[in-house]
Design a protein around this motif. Structure first.
Motif, mmCIF file in Angstrom:
data_model
loop_
_atom_site.group_PDB
_atom_site.id
_atom_site.type_symbol
_atom_site.label_atom_id
_atom_site.label_comp_id
_atom_site.label_asym_id
_atom_site.label_seq_id
_atom_site.Cartn_x
_atom_site.Cartn_y
_atom_site.Cartn_z
ATOM 1 N N ALA A 1 -5.421 19.835 4.059
ATOM 2 C CA ALA A 1 -6.868 19.618 4.013
ATOM 3 C C ALA A 1 -7.553 20.616 3.089
ATOM 4 O O ALA A 1 -8.570 20.311 2.471
ATOM 5 N N ALA A 2 -7.002 21.807 2.963
ATOM 6 C CA ALA A 2 -7.609 22.843 2.124
ATOM 7 C C ALA A 2 -7.045 22.867 0.708
ATOM 8 O O ALA A 2 -7.473 23.679 -0.113
ATOM 9 N N ARG B 1 -4.619 12.246 5.014
ATOM 10 C CA ARG B 1 -3.819 11.214 4.363
ATOM 11 C C ARG B 1 -4.677 10.518 3.323
ATOM 12 O O ARG B 1 -5.843 10.210 3.550
ATOM 13 N N LEU B 2 -4.071 10.290 2.176
ATOM 14 C CA LEU B 2 -4.707 9.538 1.111
ATOM 15 C C LEU B 2 -3.874 8.306 0.847
ATOM 16 O O LEU B 2 -2.650 8.330 1.012
ATOM 17 N N GLY B 3 -4.521 7.236 0.448
ATOM 18 C CA GLY B 3 -3.784 6.011 0.207
ATOM 19 C C GLY B 3 -4.456 5.120 -0.808
ATOM 20 O O GLY B 3 -5.569 5.388 -1.273
ATOM 21 N N GLU C 1 -8.916 9.320 0.516
ATOM 22 C CA GLU C 1 -8.756 9.614 1.944
ATOM 23 C C GLU C 1 -8.970 8.348 2.744
ATOM 24 O O GLU C 1 -9.908 7.602 2.494
ATOM 25 N N ASP C 2 -8.101 8.121 3.734
ATOM 26 C CA ASP C 2 -8.233 6.911 4.561
ATOM 27 C C ASP C 2 -8.675 7.214 5.988
ATOM 28 O O ASP C 2 -8.665 6.335 6.842
ATOM 29 N N GLY C 3 -9.042 8.459 6.262
ATOM 30 C CA GLY C 3 -9.558 8.823 7.572
ATOM 31 C C GLY C 3 -8.517 9.298 8.563
ATOM 32 O O GLY C 3 -8.847 9.724 9.665
ATOM 33 N N SER D 1 0.850 -1.190 0.000
ATOM 34 C CA SER D 1 0.000 0.000 0.000
ATOM 35 C C SER D 1 0.884 1.237 0.000
ATOM 36 O O SER D 1 2.056 1.193 0.360
ATOM 37 N N VAL D 2 0.292 2.347 -0.435
ATOM 38 C CA VAL D 2 0.986 3.625 -0.500
ATOM 39 C C VAL D 2 0.111 4.683 0.146
ATOM 40 O O VAL D 2 -1.121 4.622 0.067
ATOM 41 N N VAL D 3 0.756 5.627 0.828
ATOM 42 C CA VAL D 3 0.049 6.768 1.412
ATOM 43 C C VAL D 3 0.808 8.048 1.084
ATOM 44 O O VAL D 3 1.999 8.018 0.770
#
Length: 138
Positions: A96-97, A132-134, A112-114, A89-91
């Motif tokens: 946020a803006a 964070r996005l993954g 987004e992974d929360g 997996s990658v993040v």
């Protein structure tokens, strides 16, 4: 902000050492060029407390070279580098803006992974909220 010459020299030396002798094979600095010009870079590293997860810890394209595919190619190369080193997996993090960067990352398949964090930007500032996005790589 500007840095004095000694600080610039120290930063350049740190980057050169990091590129020449990365602490693991997952750590890398990938570059994008246009002719002889360096127009962008991506930095990868492992996520220390998440085995199998790699991070694109930085991805930048010079403002004069945006919208030419350099960012997409850098992200794809960074993901491939992580996959080849066994990451499943990658993040990556974004402000946020920062809707433009988030849209770019989402168009590449990240979501987004929360996980969120607030970066302290020093005394007298409010800090920056990041998300964070993954994505799975397997």
């Amino acid at each position: 902000s500007s840095f004095d010459t000694a600080t610039q020299t120290q930063m350049a030396q740190h980057w050169a050492e990091s590129i020449a002798a990365p602490p693991t094979s997952t750590h890398a600095v990938l570059v994008a060029t246009a002719g002889r010009l360096l127009v962008g870079y991506a930095v990868t590293s492992p996520v220390e407390d998440e085995p199998g997860t790699g991070e694109v810890s930085d991805l930048q394209v010079h403002p004069d070279a945006t919208r030419l595919g350099h960012g997409s190619r850098l992200l794809a190369a960074a993901v491939e580098h992580l996959r080849e080193r066994g990451c499943t997996s990658v993040v990556t993090w974004t402000g946020a803006a920062d809707t433009a960067r988030r849209t770019f990352l989402e168009s590449a398949g990240l979501a987004e992974d929360g996980v969120r964090r607030r970066l302290d930007m020093g005394a007298g500032t409010d800090g920056v909220d990041e998300v964070r996005l993954g994505a799975r790589l397997d």
